[in-house]
Design an enzyme around this catalytic site. Structure first.
Site, PDB file in Angstrom:
ATOM      1  N   GLU A 103      -6.749  -7.489   0.276  1.00 35.95           N
ATOM      2  CA  GLU A 103      -5.350  -7.584   0.701  1.00 35.95           C
ATOM      3  C   GLU A 103      -5.226  -7.378   2.216  1.00 35.95           C
ATOM      4  OE1 GLU A 103      -3.017  -4.831  -1.938  1.00 35.95           O
ATOM      5  OE2 GLU A 103      -5.060  -4.486  -2.697  1.00 35.95           O
ATOM      6  N   ASN A 107       0.823  -1.203   0.000  1.00 34.29           N
ATOM      7  CA  ASN A 107       0.000   0.000   0.000  1.00 34.29           C
ATOM      8  C   ASN A 107       0.866   1.266   0.000  1.00 34.29           C
ATOM      9  OD1 ASN A 107      -2.484   1.584   0.140  1.00 34.29           O
ATOM     10  ND2 ASN A 107      -3.401  -0.241   1.048  1.00 34.29           N
ATOM     11  N   ARG A 108       0.270   2.393   0.386  1.00 34.54           N
ATOM     12  CA  ARG A 108       0.909   3.695   0.177  1.00 34.54           C
ATOM     13  C   ARG A 108       1.543   4.268   1.443  1.00 34.54           C
ATOM     14  NH1 ARG A 108      -3.518   3.205  -3.081  1.00 34.54           N
ATOM     15  NH2 ARG A 108      -3.160   3.748  -5.274  1.00 34.54           N
ATOM     16  N   HIS A 134       3.533  -0.008  -2.596  1.00 36.62           N
ATOM     17  CA  HIS A 134       3.909  -1.426  -2.663  1.00 36.62           C
ATOM     18  C   HIS A 134       5.425  -1.652  -2.707  1.00 36.62           C
ATOM     19  CE1 HIS A 134      -0.239  -2.326  -2.841  1.00 36.62           C
ATOM     20  NE2 HIS A 134      -0.429  -2.192  -4.141  1.00 36.62           N
ATOM     21  N   ASP A 152     -11.211   1.468  -3.090  1.00 36.62           N
ATOM     22  CA  ASP A 152      -9.760   1.277  -2.942  1.00 36.62           C
ATOM     23  C   ASP A 152      -9.414   1.735  -1.537  1.00 36.62           C
ATOM     24  OD1 ASP A 152      -7.108   0.780  -3.317  1.00 36.62           O
ATOM     25  OD2 ASP A 152      -6.789   2.238  -4.912  1.00 36.62           O
ATOM     26  N   HIS A 160      -1.321  -9.685  -3.644  1.00 40.99           N
ATOM     27  CA  HIS A 160      -2.150  -8.739  -4.397  1.00 40.99           C
ATOM     28  C   HIS A 160      -2.946  -9.446  -5.497  1.00 40.99           C
ATOM     29  CE1 HIS A 160      -3.329  -5.111  -6.599  1.00 40.99           C
ATOM     30  NE2 HIS A 160      -2.870  -4.379  -5.592  1.00 40.99           N
TER      31      HIS A 160
END
Length: 376
Positions: free
Chosen positions: A340, A100-101, A126, A274, A200
């Site tokens: 995820e 993720n971010r 990621h 998302d 993922h």
């Protein structure tokens, strides 16, 4: 009489073979630098099969029967190693060091600030420009038995993508006769660092490339709250209640009901779902249910279990049909969804989120399960 009965039971037991899962290792093409990619198939006697390639420690396929016994691959992906390298879309890959971010690709540990590579506009996503998904992992072992098993390993040097500490990483895939595909992530570091690893895979339980996509799938997520995001998909730090809105999956719900509901600003910002859901159970020592996905038409059911506190629900919003996947299928938004399990996005910068810190001598471990079954 007792002796005859005992002999009969022994003969009956011998006539019925014990259930066992098989593992098979084969070549799967080469990368641009000439290095070989391998594929390992884990199969059980119930018709469930997982195929894992060494590039990206990637779940290349997950195959299972529908209620009529017809088998189909339920994960999006590619047919060749070359496509995984040339057209990366995170299909089924292992993401890390940090899934993720991370906002601005920056975080601090013990008063020192670190800058990661940026690959998502102004953020790191990621693991950065060359995360774990873009490495060719080495096979440690492959084994058949009551549970089929594959162990993959990778060494990430100190400073890799900006992360501190040399990291020795393993991913272990196992498949049992209850159709549990268990994935265990282990990471040991030489310096304080952060870690957050997951798979993922993008799923379509009707079969990858199915014309109807996934909008008629039914989803359940045991989470009373999610973490809303800003325009760059970074959580603000808030836990917002899902009750009564398009993010309420506490009871089984059609994905299509909220997928295009632009009245909710969060759907507009994500161009669909998302978002990270804060699981009611939080961090747990053993895997607990994070999500249940069902395709009513085929009867296939996917349960996702995890030891982590969150699950990212993503509806394939960036798929635009421009790249051909398996069997020449064009993948578009909604043709596959990801669930995820992970730490929360940007947790290194959010003290109220569960910490992703990993220290020498205290390794990171995440255990997740994909359980693929059918409902009659």
């Amino acid at each position: 009489m007792m002796i005859r009965l005992g002999v009969a039971l022994l003969l009956t037991a011998a006539a019925v073979p014990a259930l066992a899962a098989d593992a098979e290792r084969k070549p799967f093409g080469k990368l641009a630098d000439g290095s070989a990619v391998e594929i390992v198939s884990l199969k059980n006697k119930r018709g469930v099969e997982a195929r894992i390639i060494t590039y990206g420690a990637t779940l290349q396929a997950l195959i299972g029967p529908d209620r009529a016994g017809k088998r189909a691959d339920v994960t999006l992906g590619y047919d060749t190693a070359e496509m995984y390298e040339q057209k990366p879309n995170y299909f089924g890959v292992t993401v890390g060091r940090y899934a993720n971010r991370i906002k601005g690709g920056q975080f601090a540990l013990d008063g020192k600030r670190y800058q990661l590579t940026l690959n998502d506009k102004t953020n790191s996503l990621h693991g950065g420009t060359k995360g774990f998904d873009k490495r060719n992992w080495r096979i440690v072992s492959v084994a058949s038995g009551p549970t089929a098993k594959l162990v993959l390993a990778l060494t990430s040097p100190d400073g890799d993508q900006g992360y501190p500490g040399k990291a020795d990483v393993t991913v272990t895939y196992t498949l049992d006769e209850a159709s549990n595909l268990t994935i265990a992530y282990d990471l040991a570091t030489t310096k304080p660092t952060i870690a957050n690893m997951t798979n993922h895979a993008l799923f379509n339980l009707a079969g990858e490339g199915a014309a109807q996509g996934t909008s008629d799938h039914v989803l359940t997520i045991p989470a009373k709250a999610y973490t809303p995001v800003d325009a760059t998909l970074i959580p603000a730090g808030e836990r917002r209640a899902v009750a009564g809105g398009v993010f309420d999956f506490t009871r089984p719900r059609l994905i299509a009901e909220g997928l295009r509901d632009m009245r909710d600003e969060q759907i507009r910002l994500g161009t669909g779902y998302d978002h990270n859901f804060a699981l009611d159970a939080g961090l747990t020592p053993t895997p607990k249910l994070a999500a249940r996905l069902e395709d009513p038409k085929s009867g296939r059911v996917l349960e996702v279990l995890t030891t982590e506190p969150g699950v990212q629900f993503y509806t394939g919003n960036f798929l635009d049909g421009s790249v051909a996947g398996k069997n020449g299928h064009a993948y578009r938004q909604g043709d596959g969804i990801a669930l995820e399990p992970q730490k929360f996005p940007d947790a290194p910068n959010k003290p109220d989120f569960a910490s992703p810190r990993v220290d020498p001598g205290k390794p990171y471990r995440h255990v997740m399960i994909y359980r693929l079954t059918t409902r009659k």
